[in-house]
Design a protein around this motif. Structure first.
Motif, PDB file in Angstrom:
ATOM      1  N   ILE A  25       0.875  -1.168   0.000  1.00 33.30           N
ATOM      2  CA  ILE A  25       0.000   0.000   0.000  1.00 33.30           C
ATOM      3  C   ILE A  25       0.912   1.218   0.000  1.00 33.30           C
ATOM      4  O   ILE A  25       1.775   1.355   0.872  1.00 33.30           O
ATOM      5  N   GLN A  59      -7.638  -4.477  -4.718  1.00 32.89           N
ATOM      6  CA  GLN A  59      -8.267  -4.242  -3.428  1.00 32.89           C
ATOM      7  C   GLN A  59      -9.724  -4.690  -3.449  1.00 32.89           C
ATOM      8  O   GLN A  59     -10.448  -4.417  -4.392  1.00 32.89           O
ATOM      9  N   TYR A  62     -11.361  -2.227   2.647  1.00 34.80           N
ATOM     10  CA  TYR A  62     -10.422  -1.410   3.408  1.00 34.80           C
ATOM     11  C   TYR A  62     -11.013  -1.083   4.772  1.00 34.80           C
ATOM     12  O   TYR A  62     -12.219  -1.200   4.993  1.00 34.80           O
ATOM     13  N   GLN A  63     -10.143  -0.660   5.673  1.00 34.76           N
ATOM     14  CA  GLN A  63     -10.545  -0.142   6.973  1.00 34.76           C
ATOM     15  C   GLN A  63      -9.583   0.980   7.334  1.00 34.76           C
ATOM     16  O   GLN A  63      -8.364   0.822   7.236  1.00 34.76           O
ATOM     17  N   LYS A  80     -14.654  -2.460   8.509  1.00 36.74           N
ATOM     18  CA  LYS A  80     -14.276  -3.034   7.220  1.00 36.74           C
ATOM     19  C   LYS A  80     -15.317  -2.653   6.183  1.00 36.74           C
ATOM     20  O   LYS A  80     -16.505  -2.929   6.336  1.00 36.74           O
ATOM     21  N   SER A  86     -10.460   3.650  -3.418  1.00 40.43           N
ATOM     22  CA  SER A  86      -9.334   4.102  -2.603  1.00 40.43           C
ATOM     23  C   SER A  86      -8.952   5.550  -2.886  1.00 40.43           C
ATOM     24  O   SER A  86      -7.848   5.983  -2.570  1.00 40.43           O
ATOM     25  N   LEU A 106      -4.257   2.117   8.005  1.00 38.78           N
ATOM     26  CA  LEU A 106      -5.039   1.592   6.889  1.00 38.78           C
ATOM     27  C   LEU A 106      -4.812   0.098   6.764  1.00 38.78           C
ATOM     28  O   LEU A 106      -3.672  -0.361   6.777  1.00 38.78           O
ATOM     29  N   THR A 107      -5.890  -0.648   6.676  1.00 38.11           N
ATOM     30  CA  THR A 107      -5.830  -2.075   6.376  1.00 38.11           C
ATOM     31  C   THR A 107      -6.562  -2.285   5.062  1.00 38.11           C
ATOM     32  O   THR A 107      -7.667  -1.776   4.882  1.00 38.11           O
ATOM     33  N   VAL A 108      -5.930  -3.009   4.158  1.00 41.76           N
ATOM     34  CA  VAL A 108      -6.529  -3.309   2.856  1.00 41.76           C
ATOM     35  C   VAL A 108      -6.534  -4.820   2.682  1.00 41.76           C
ATOM     36  O   VAL A 108      -5.551  -5.490   3.009  1.00 41.76           O
ATOM     37  N   GLU A 115      -4.346  -9.632   3.815  1.00 37.74           N
ATOM     38  CA  GLU A 115      -4.445  -8.346   4.513  1.00 37.74           C
ATOM     39  C   GLU A 115      -3.107  -7.606   4.427  1.00 37.74           C
ATOM     40  O   GLU A 115      -2.056  -8.192   4.647  1.00 37.74           O
ATOM     41  N   LYS A 117      -1.220  -3.789   5.651  1.00 39.18           N
ATOM     42  CA  LYS A 117      -1.373  -2.650   6.548  1.00 39.18           C
ATOM     43  C   LYS A 117      -0.346  -1.581   6.235  1.00 39.18           C
ATOM     44  O   LYS A 117       0.775  -1.882   5.833  1.00 39.18           O
TER      45      LYS A 117
END
Length: 135
Positions: A25, A59, A62-63, A80, A86, A106-108, A115, A117
């Motif tokens: 990311i 992707q 995301y979170q 989530k 994005s 950011l978590t994708v 996952e 980060k």
């Protein structure tokens, strides 16, 4: 080298290539700037890019978690979100405070369920459009 050995070697090479394929990311931005120092919007926009060496990986979700840097208090957790979007994701938490530093995590999740980060930071400005704020 016989056919079976060649086939085995080719298979090992393909596995080796996929084992080293990676996704990351990058370009985490707030209001289109990497780590901005003077955000004047109480509800800014977040953007990022997912890069992958693997063909077809993209992707899926995301979170975003935004924390005040001074006390690590979470001011927004998007949960989530199942979306490939994005670019210009709107902050939907409580209004950001003036002259504070914030960290966003950011978590994708990709199309294979993996996952990834990344984190970045930003600072808010005076958030007062009047000229007296600059005195």
């Amino acid at each position: 080298m016989n056919f079976a050995q060649g086939l085995l070697l080719a298979g090992m090479l393909v596995c080796s290539i996929y084992a080293h394929a990676s996704s990351t990311i990058v370009n985490l931005k707030v209001q289109d700037v990497v780590e901005p120092l003077m955000i004047e919007d109480t509800h800014p926009m977040f953007s990022w890019q997912m890069q992958s060496d693997e063909r077809g990986v993209k992707q899926q979700a995301y979170q975003i978690v935004v924390k005040r840097a001074s006390d690590n208090k979470i001011v927004w957790n998007s949960g989530k979100v199942n979306s490939g979007y994005s670019d210009n994701v709107k902050y939907l938490g409580v209004a950001l405070q003036a002259e504070k530093e914030y960290i966003w995590d950011l978590t994708v999740w990709d199309s294979k369920g993996r996952e990834f980060k990344s984190s970045s930071k930003f600072e808010t400005g005076l958030m007062d459009p009047s000229i007296r704020a600059w005195n």
